[in-house]
Structures are given as C-alpha cells and as structure tokens.
Motif scaffolding. Structure first.
Motif, mmCIF file in Angstrom:
data_model
loop_
_atom_site.group_PDB
_atom_site.id
_atom_site.type_symbol
_atom_site.label_atom_id
_atom_site.label_comp_id
_atom_site.label_asym_id
_atom_site.label_seq_id
_atom_site.Cartn_x
_atom_site.Cartn_y
_atom_site.Cartn_z
ATOM 1 N N SER A 293 -15.212 17.506 7.650
ATOM 2 C CA SER A 293 -16.597 16.754 6.822
ATOM 3 C C SER A 293 -16.201 16.507 5.425
ATOM 4 O O SER A 293 -15.053 16.756 5.368
ATOM 5 C CB SER A 293 -17.365 18.134 6.463
ATOM 6 O OG SER A 293 -17.124 19.304 5.265
ATOM 7 N N THR B 41 -21.493 16.274 6.707
ATOM 8 C CA THR B 41 -21.385 16.230 5.002
ATOM 9 C C THR B 41 -22.052 17.087 4.453
ATOM 10 O O THR B 41 -22.798 17.917 4.592
ATOM 11 C CB THR B 41 -21.896 14.422 5.179
ATOM 12 O OG1 THR B 41 -21.829 14.607 3.685
ATOM 13 C CG2 THR B 41 -23.390 14.735 5.413
ATOM 14 N N HIS C 198 -27.092 9.284 7.533
ATOM 15 C CA HIS C 198 -25.231 10.086 8.401
ATOM 16 C C HIS C 198 -26.160 10.163 10.066
ATOM 17 O O HIS C 198 -25.106 10.346 11.086
ATOM 18 C CB HIS C 198 -24.832 11.514 8.189
ATOM 19 C CG HIS C 198 -24.369 11.343 6.707
ATOM 20 N ND1 HIS C 198 -24.960 11.380 5.108
ATOM 21 C CD2 HIS C 198 -23.391 11.502 6.288
ATOM 22 C CE1 HIS C 198 -24.150 10.616 4.503
ATOM 23 N NE2 HIS C 198 -23.170 10.929 5.028
ATOM 24 N N TYR D 90 -23.612 11.964 12.639
ATOM 25 C CA TYR D 90 -22.921 12.906 11.863
ATOM 26 C C TYR D 90 -24.195 13.716 12.437
ATOM 27 O O TYR D 90 -25.454 13.820 12.757
ATOM 28 C CB TYR D 90 -23.751 13.471 10.155
ATOM 29 C CG TYR D 90 -22.071 12.901 9.570
ATOM 30 C CD1 TYR D 90 -20.782 13.518 8.634
ATOM 31 C CD2 TYR D 90 -21.870 10.776 9.834
ATOM 32 C CE1 TYR D 90 -20.185 12.300 8.489
ATOM 33 C CE2 TYR D 90 -20.548 10.451 9.347
ATOM 34 C CZ TYR D 90 -20.167 11.471 8.179
ATOM 35 O OH TYR D 90 -18.669 10.485 7.908
#
Length: 747
Positions: A555, A589, A616, A621
């Motif tokens: 991350s 993130t 994302h 993500y």
C-alpha cells in the motif's frame, strides 16, 4: 523565489534608535559547515506540496551529523531561536549555541509535516560572532529535516505556520495582540522607521469580525508631545488613508488610545496603523483575516433514508450593526435537475436553524443554497450538497482466527475481506457507525505494549479489527533497524487476540529504513505468527517494488487534491501499479482525507473522495484507508472535516453494497466512449450475472459521453437512483466535474 539577506546590513538596521523588534530568518540549506545527507525539496514526500520550492537540509541519522550557522551582528539582549523542521517525535535534534548545549528541538504537537518548534532562549551577551549548531541526538530514529531558522527578540512569538518566503526585518512595532489568538507580527514591508523618543508599547484588538473592530494602541514618550494616530482596515485596493485622531502624551506616561477601523471585506485584510508628529512618522501593517458574516453547516452531508429530519444552521460572526441589516434567502433543490422544493427568507440573528424534512426526499442528491444580504447587497453566498442514501447492514464482526494475503485479495477466516480503515481513530461506536472496519492500534514510549492491548480490547468490544502498529516509537525502532527482542514480545503477546487483523510493521520506510532491514522484521513476524499478514505502507512513487519481499499487503499514501487532478494522480501512481503489481499482491491506498495546511488548500470534495475510491477499484485495489487525525493545526484531516466524515458513511455504505463486485476475481475491462477523450476513463466487470460499468471524470467541466458496454441490451441503473431504464445498446450520460458514475446493468 527564496530571499537571502546580508547579515551586516541587518546589523546596521538593528542599530537604529527605537527599532527594537527583530525577525531574522535563515534558510536551512544556507549552513556554513556540516556533515549532512544533502538537500531535498520541501515536497520531500508525495503528500507534501509546499509551494515555495525551497529546500530542507537532512542530517544526523545515525547520530553525529550536524549543520552550523555563523550569526553576526546580533544585538545584546534576550533572543529566542525557532526552527521549522519535521515534527515527528523520533526526530531528535540537539541545539548548541557557541558550543553550549541548549536543549532538544521540541514541538507543541507531533506532526508529519514541517512546523515551527517551541522557542529556545539563547544565552545573553553581545559578541561579534556566534555559532548555532544543530546536531543529531544519540537516540534519534529519523533524520532531521531543517527548513528555516528564526532568531527573534520577540518573546512568546509564534511564527506563521503557512509555507512562505520568510523575509528577515527589523521594526519599531510590537505584535498585534488578538484576543484568543497568537500575536501577529507587523509585515516586513512597513514600519522600519521610528520617531525619536516615542515607543509603541502595545497594539491589541478583539477577535476580528466583519464590521467595526476597535484597536487599542498604547504609546509612551520621553517628552510631552502631540501625536496623530490613524487606523484603516483594507481588504482590496489601496483604500482610504487612516483617519486622524490627535492625542496629547505626557512624558514617560503610557497612554492607550482606541481607534475604530471598519472591517472591509471577508477574507484577507491589512490593518495599517500610523503615528506621526513634527519629528516624523512611523507605520505598521498587520495581516488580519475577517471571517465570513456567518458560518453555515448541515448536521450531516449524507443522510440514511431511515432518518426523518436533518438541520441547516447559520451562526453569525459579524458586528451587531451589520447583523441588524442582514437577511438570509434559503432554497432547497433536487439534483441534477435543480428542481426547487422550497424557498424561505429569514431575518438574521445570532443563530438561525431550519429543519429539513427528509421523509419527503427520495434517495438522491440535493442542494441547499443561501444568500446573505445587507441593504440589498449580497455579503455571502453559500451552497452545499447532501445525499440521501439507502443504508445496508454493516457486515457482522467475527473473531479472527486467520488473516492472509491470497493472490490479490486479503482473506479473513478464509473469506475475501474489503478493508475500510481509518487512521488515528478510536475503536468506538461512532467509528463503526460510519462504516469503518479497521483502526490502527498504537502504543507509546517507554513501553507501548499495555496501550496496544487496550486498543485491541476496545476493538473487540466495539466490533472492529485492529492493525497493530510497530513503529513511531523507540521501543520497536533502533534508528535504521528494528529492536527484534521487543518485536518478539509484541508478536507473542498479541498474535492470538481475536481482534488482531495484521501487523502494521512500518509506515513510509523509504526515508528511514532500508528494505533489507524491514525484511528482517517481516521474516520474524512470519516465523512467530503465520496466521496474520504483514503490512508495509510506502510514500514514494519510484522503486515501488523495493520493499515487496516484506509486503503481504502493498500500500501507499498520496494526497493529491487540489495540487493534482485524478488523472495526474493516476499517471503518477496507478499506471505503475498496473504495470508492476496488478494481480500479484493485495493493493491498498490511503484515500485523500489529509491536507498539510487546511487554511491554504481545500480538502477534497465528496465527489473527489468517491472518484479516488472508484479509480482505485477499477485499477484492482481492495484495501482503502482514510486519514483521520494526527497532525496539529493547520493540517486538515477527516476528524476536522464534518462534510467528508459524514459522507464517508455513504461511501462506505456503497463499498459494502458492492463489495462482491470489488472483491470478485478478474480485471476491469475498458469500455469504449464516444467521443473519445482523455478526460474520462470507463471500465466494466461482470459479476453474478450483472455488468457493472464505472466511469471516472478528470474534467473540471461537465462532460456528455456515449458509453458502449459489452452488453447490447437490458436495463441499467445509476446506483444513486432508484429507477431502471432500458439500455438497448450504447447509452448517453452527463457526468459532473471530477465525479464518478457507477452503473448496474441487468438482462
């Protein structure tokens, strides 16, 4: 451009009679001697966008590095040194003056940005030359980053926190004492001159408001004389000259005169004061910020459809005279059509509250607009959006037996897990109510284990998971490496706790610890506890695989708005993770809910926060963090932004509603657009017999576009809306600036 100053010139100016207040700034990189790691731009991590383009000097880890500054022409008397530098507690820097140790640099509050230290008094006594030395302490765990040094004889002065070109100067005017605030220094462009035998001892005013702001000026003269005082408060343009007030002063007797400058406009103003007699004239100008005539707020910015009523509030900050003349026009409209639902006009008073009947508002977006008018002239216009959303139950909490990284997904007890983490927040009912399911569990020196235990126990009680932080204190870190014995203590103590989600091994290691040393810590954790994954968070967008061997969860954090647009951000980060990491590791993130100076840079809008999340998502993500609170003023963060904090409840609700889509295996495929544009990105993913189409905007203007999803017919639903519409091939939509649309298509 950063300014440089010749010290002999300053010495000459400071010798002028009655010019007794000095502000001498030295740039950190202007040291005369030193053993350093070099210089770095002030924006030394991805999230610090300081505007001045200056440098910081880096030294002292391991201990022994130093920088020295030659100080010449300093008058005899009491002086203090302030140092603008990185305020992380693990940065420990010794200050020496002519070889004499003063103390370590200390700050009022820990911070991950550059901020001014507490002042240190300098030993008294005149000398033609002094040496200021900054040296890394023996127990420092983080390089010092030194930006600017201030030497001043103004006691209790707090330098401005904003980043700027600091200009050294001498003035005859004291601080402006504002009730309930720190003293404001006179601006350097004014006030170096002085009238012989006359001293301005004090300048004070109440907390400024829009309207009349009395200013009290205290003068003392060595002889009886008549002087004329003037004051003007100007927001734009040159303004009128200060009105004159004639005063007769007695010899050696302080006398206070009250002046009545009228507030000009809301925002930045300059208060200019003048004193003159037949022997001369002196002028001092101070920066003064006048607030808007009212502070407007909604009790929430995202209301669940089960809530019956909301509230709009205006609290007035203006002078009583202006308050009597103000009226407020308030209107409510549904978006995107802007269809008016009601309009009202109310007279201003200290506080105005209007109820919002939510029972008549279907799921969707709304705008409440207000216009504050005095004598027919608009003084303030405000508009704020809010959302009514259909809530879904938060997933049930289960004790954790095992958490692992499996392919590109985190699993908890064998099931895919979507993290909605909030940094630096309590494990309590409010956190859970806003849809967060992970918090950090920190401990403090000298032994953090008991406080980590308390955090984990609170997680279990509240029904939330904990990531145990093994950094930011001397217990776990020994400079550039871990204290492995203490790491082992923590792992063995907490590895069977039912609320333990993972080991938060180190945050932003790039400036402080090499990859091989981080891996030593990660390998120890994996050997002692194979049932919980290791998390290492980065902060730079170069060499992003450098710590990969230590990262079960990869991350990073980056805070781009408003300095970058979403696609600038995509170019800087997501293109790299697409190329080097997609499908190989779980990706996480920290969504932007941080700003190093909330008074100079705005926080992201709810649209930008949602766009960041979905941008994302379509790049693979599955772990999302929100920065809640750590840095002191003037930093902005989720804990100080009620709009974003409220909206997180709706965004987390949406992520939970679609977590099967987010967590489903497979990549998001590009969707064709007409006309083609580099200001939009659209991707699709088929999950459980439905097609999900996400379109993200990088445009500052609304854009109308036709999407061509892979399904040729069916029905579509924009997820904030309730109705369905036939698809029958391509469909056209208009997307707001920097916003995101998520479409669900069914056959």
């Amino acid at each position: 451009m950063r300014f440089r100053f010749l010290l002999p010139l300053l010495a000459l100016v400071s010798s002028v009679a009655f010019a007794q207040y000095e502000y001498r700034y030295l740039e950190g990189e202007s040291f005369a001697r030193g053993e350093t790691q070099g210089l770095r731009d002030e924006g030394f991590t991805s999230w610090m966008g300081h505007p001045s383009g200056g440098k910081v000097v880096i030294f002292g880890r391991p201990a022994g590095g130093f920088v020295e500054y030659d100080i010449e022409g300093l008058p005899e008397g009491e002086y203090f040194v302030h140092i603008r530098c990185l305020a992380i507690p693990s940065t420990r820097t010794q200050v020496l003056w002519d070889g004499q140790k003063l103390d370590l640099i200390a700050h009022n509050q820990a911070s991950t940005s550059l901020s001014w230290s507490k002042p240190l008094p300098l030993p008294r006594g005149a000398a033609p030359k002094h040496v200021l030395r900054l040296q890394g302490s023996d127990d420092t765990a983080q390089w010092p980053y030194i930006d600017t040094i201030l030497l001043t004889n103004v006691k209790d002065y707090v330098p401005p926190s904003r980043d700027q070109d600091f200009v050294a100067y001498v003035t005859a005017w004291p601080l402006l004492q504002v009730t309930g605030a720190v003293g404001l220094a006179p601006q350097p462009s004014q006030g170096a001159a002085a009238i012989p035998g006359l001293t301005v001892e004090k300048v004070a005013m109440e907390q400024p408001v829009l309207g009349t702001n009395p200013v009290a000026v205290t003068l003392q003269s060595t002889e009886a004389r008549k002087v004329t005082l003037g004051a003007v408060l100007v927001g734009r343009g040159p303004g009128a000259p200060p009105a004159g007030t004639e005063v007769t002063l007695q010899a050696n007797t302080p006398q206070t005169v009250t002046l009545q400058p009228v507030g000009s406009v809301a925002g930045s103003n300059v208060l200019t004061l003048t004193v003159k007699d037949e022997k001369g004239e002196t002028t001092g100008s101070y920066p003064v910020t006048l607030p808007d005539p009212a502070t407007i707020a909604l009790d929430e910015s995202a209301y669940p459809a089960t809530q019956l009523q909301g509230k709009w509030t205006a609290t007035f900050n203006c002078s009583p005279d202006l308050l009597k003349r103000l009226q407020v026009q308030v209107s409510l409209a549904a978006l995107p059509s802007a269809k008016s639902l009601w309009q009202r006009t109310v007279a201003a008073q200290e506080q105005v509250e209007l109820p919002l009947d939510l029972t008549k508002m279907p799921v969707g977006r709304y705008e409440i607009a207000s216009d504050f008018r005095a004598d027919g002239v608009s003084m303030l216009r405000d508009r704020r959006e809010f959302t009514v959303f259909r809530p879904v139950p938060w997933p049930a909490w289960d004790p954790i037996r095992q958490s692992r990284a499996v392919g590109d997904t985190i699993t908890v007890n064998g099931k895919p897990f979507l993290a909605r983490m909030v940094y630096h927040a309590a494990a309590n009912e409010t956190t859970v109510d806003h849809g967060f399911n992970v918090v950090q569990c920190f401990g403090s020196d000298p032994n953090p284990l008991d406080s980590i235990q308390n955090h984990l126990d609170a997680c279990q009680k509240a029904g939330i998971y904990g990531a145990v932080a093994l950094f930011n204190n001397q217990f776990f870190n020994r400079g550039a490496e871990f204290d492995l014995a203490h790491l082992e203590q923590a792992i063995l103590r907490f590895k069977d706790h039912p609320a333990l989600l993972c080991w938060d091994l180190i945050d932003e290691p790039e400036p402080t610890m090499k990859p091989e040393q981080v891996q030593v810590g990660a390998d120890l954790i994996r050997r002692l506890d194979p049932n919980h994954f290791v998390w290492v968070n980065l902060c730079r967008n170069v060499n992003i695989t450098e710590y990969l061997a230590s990262q079960d969860l990869w991350s990073y954090d980056s805070y781009p708005f408003p300095q970058l647009t979403p696609f600038d951000y995509k170019t800087r980060w997501l293109n790299s993770t697409d190329k080097e990491l997609l499908g190989k590791k779980p990706l996480g993130t920290c969504l932007q809910t941080y700003n190093y100076n909330r008074h100079e840079f705005r926080m992201p809008t709810p649209d930008e926060l949602r766009t960041s999340a979905w941008l994302h998502v379509i790049h693979g993500y599955k772990w999302f963090g929100y920065y809640s609170y750590n840095d002191g003023e003037p930093a902005g963060c989720l804990a100080r932004d009620p709009v974003l904090l409220s909206y997180c409840r709706a965004l987390n609700n949406e992520l939970v509603q679609l977590q099967d889509v987010v967590l489903a295996p497979g990549l998001w495929r590009p969707v064709s657009l007409a006309p083609e544009t580099d200001k939009l990105e659209a991707r699709e993913k088929e999950v459980n017999g439905k097609l999900y189409v996400v379109i993200v905007s990088d445009s500052a203007e609304p854009l109308t576009v036709t999407l061509k999803p892979s399904w040729a017919s069916g029905k579509r639903r924009l997820l904030i809306e309730t109705e369905t519409k036939p698809v029958n091939g391509p469909f056209t939509t208009t997307i707001r600036p920097f916003a995101t649309q998520v479409w669900e298509l069914t056959h």
